[in-house]
Design a protein around this motif. Structure first.
Motif, PDB file in Angstrom:
ATOM      1  N   TYR A 270       0.829  -1.206   0.000  1.00  0.00           N
ATOM      2  CA  TYR A 270       0.000   0.000   0.000  1.00  0.00           C
ATOM      3  C   TYR A 270       0.866   1.260   0.000  1.00  0.00           C
ATOM      4  O   TYR A 270       0.624   2.186  -0.786  1.00  0.00           O
ATOM      5  CB  TYR A 270      -0.924   0.001   1.225  1.00  0.00           C
ATOM      6  N   SER A 273       2.579   1.645  -3.324  1.00  0.00           N
ATOM      7  CA  SER A 273       1.635   2.032  -4.375  1.00  0.00           C
ATOM      8  C   SER A 273       1.309   3.525  -4.293  1.00  0.00           C
ATOM      9  O   SER A 273       1.179   4.204  -5.314  1.00  0.00           O
ATOM     10  CB  SER A 273       0.346   1.200  -4.264  1.00  0.00           C
ATOM     11  N   LYS A 279      -2.190   1.569  -8.179  1.00  0.00           N
ATOM     12  CA  LYS A 279      -3.123   0.772  -7.404  1.00  0.00           C
ATOM     13  C   LYS A 279      -2.393  -0.471  -6.912  1.00  0.00           C
ATOM     14  O   LYS A 279      -1.498  -0.980  -7.585  1.00  0.00           O
ATOM     15  CB  LYS A 279      -4.318   0.362  -8.263  1.00  0.00           C
ATOM     16  N   ASP A 282      -2.509  -3.267  -9.368  1.00  0.00           N
ATOM     17  CA  ASP A 282      -1.628  -3.049 -10.518  1.00  0.00           C
ATOM     18  C   ASP A 282      -0.180  -3.361 -10.164  1.00  0.00           C
ATOM     19  O   ASP A 282       0.564  -3.937 -10.966  1.00  0.00           O
ATOM     20  CB  ASP A 282      -1.724  -1.594 -11.004  1.00  0.00           C
TER      21      ASP A 282
END
Length: 303
Positions: A270, A273, A279, A282
Motif C-alpha cells: 500500500y 503504491s 493501485k 496493478d
C-alpha cells in the motif's frame, strides 16, 4: 621718404608674425594626440572591471548547478548520475547498511559510500545486470551464480545475486571472512576516515584516491549520521531532516522515469503504491505477486 621706409618695415613685421602661426597650430595638436591616448587607456579600464566581476557570475552558476549536479562515477563501469540518484540510493539502502553495522561491525557510512562508488549509485552495469553493488569478483571458493564483465582484464568473473540485499550481506561476509581485512575491525567504528584508508591499504581497491572518494561521499551526504545512530541509541541527529529530504528526492526521481524500487524496512504494498501513484492490484500484477508478502531488498517494477 622716411614715411615709406617706416611703412615698409611695418608690413614686413606683420608678414613675419603671420608666418609663425602654423607653429602655434602644430604645438596645439600635440596635446590633442596625448588626450586621445588617454581616452584609449580609459577605454581599456572597463574590461578590467568586467574581469573582476566574472568570478561572481561563475560562483553563482556553481551554486545554481549544485541543485542538479551531475557527476561521473568510475568503478567497474562508467556511470553518469545526479545528486537525486545518489540520495535515492541512500534512502533505499540506509536501513540495510545500519543493520549490517550492528551485525558485522562495519560502519554504515562506509557501506553506503562503497555502494555508491562501486555500483554507480545502483546505475552501474554490474548492479543492473547482477545486483552486484560492491564490485566483488568471484575469487576462489565462490559457488554462486556469476557474470562476465570487463574490468582490470577482459571478461572477468563477478558474483551475481538475486537481489541487492544479498550483495550487501555478502559484502559484510567478504570483509569479516578475510584475514587481510582483520585490522579494519580494530579501528573505531566511528572513525570512517580510518576505515576508508584501511580498505585501500588492505587491497580492496587499487585506486590511490579510493579513500578520498569514500570520504567525499560520506561528508557530502552526512552518512556518518547513520554511524552515530547505531553507536549511540540516545544520539539526536538530523535523521528526520535527512529522511525528509531523501523522501522528497525519492518522489521527484520516481516521477522522472524510475522504473524499479527496492523494498525497505517498513514498506508495504500500500505504501509503495501510494509513493508511485499506483493501485495495489496493478503493483501486484506488474510483479506477479500472488499475495501481499514483501522482503527487504526485493526489487519491484513500478512503471
Amino acid at each position: 621718404m622716411f614715411k615709406k621706409i617706416l611703412l615698409t618695415f611695418t608690413i614686413l613685421t606683420l608678414i613675419s608674425c603671420n608666418a609663425s602661426k602654423p607653429i602655434i597650430v602644430t604645438s596645439k595638436n600635440a596635446p590633442l594626440k596625448s588626450k586621445s591616448e588617454i581616452v584609449r587607456t580609459t577605454k581599456k579600464n572597463p574590461p578590467k572591471g568586467t574581469v573582476i566581476s566574472k568570478p561572481i557570475a561563475t560562483n553563482q552558476g556553481r551554486v545554481d548547478s549544485k541543485n542538479n549536479e551531475t557527476e561521473v562515477i568510475v568503478s567497474t563501469s562508467k556511470t553518469v548520475v545526479t545528486n537525486d540518484v545518489i540520495k535515492m540510493y541512500i534512502y533505499q539502502f540506509k536501513d540495510i547498511a545500519m543493520g549490517n553495522m550492528k551485525t558485522y561491525g562495519i560502519p554504515a557510512s562506509i557501506i553506503l559510500a562503497q555502494g555508491i562508488l562501486e555500483s554507480g549509485a545502483g546505475r552501474g552495469d554490474l548492479a543492473k545486470s547482477s545486483n552486484n553493488h560492491f564490485g566483488i569478483k568471484c575469487h576462489v571458493g565462490w559457488t554462486g551464480e556469476s557474470v562476465k564483465h570487463d574490468d582490470d582484464a577482459a571478461q572477468e568473473c563477478f558474483r551475481k545475486y538475486d537481489n541487492p540485499s544479498e550483495s550487501f550481506r555478502d559484502h559484510a561476509l567478504f570483509l569479516t571472512g578475510r584475514s587481510r581485512y582483520a585490522k579494519l575491525f580494530t579501528l573505531s567504528k566511528g572513525d570512517y576516515k580510518a576505515w576508508a584508508k584501511g580498505l585501500r591499504a588492505a587491497g580492496y581497491a587499487t585506486d590511490p584516491k579510493y579513500p578520498d572518494k569514500l570520504i567525499s561521499y560520506i561528508d557530502r551526504y552526512s552518512l556518518h549520521e547513520y554511524d552515530s545512530m547505531v553507536l549511540d541509541p540516545n544520539f539526536v541527529s538530523n535523521e528526520k531532516q535527512l529522511v525528509k529530504e531523501l523522501t522528497v528526492e525519492t518522489r521527484t526521481v520516481a516521477t522522472n522515469g524510475l522504473d524499479s524500487y527496492i523494498v525497505q524496512k517498513g514498506d508495504t504494498l500500500y505504501s509503495i503504491s501510494k509513493k508511485f501513484e499506483l493501485k495495489v492490484e496493478d503493483l501486484k500484477q506488474k510483479n506477479n505477486l500472488s499475495d501481499n508478502t514483501l522482503s527487504i531488498g526485493q526489487k519491484l517494477v513500478v512503471k
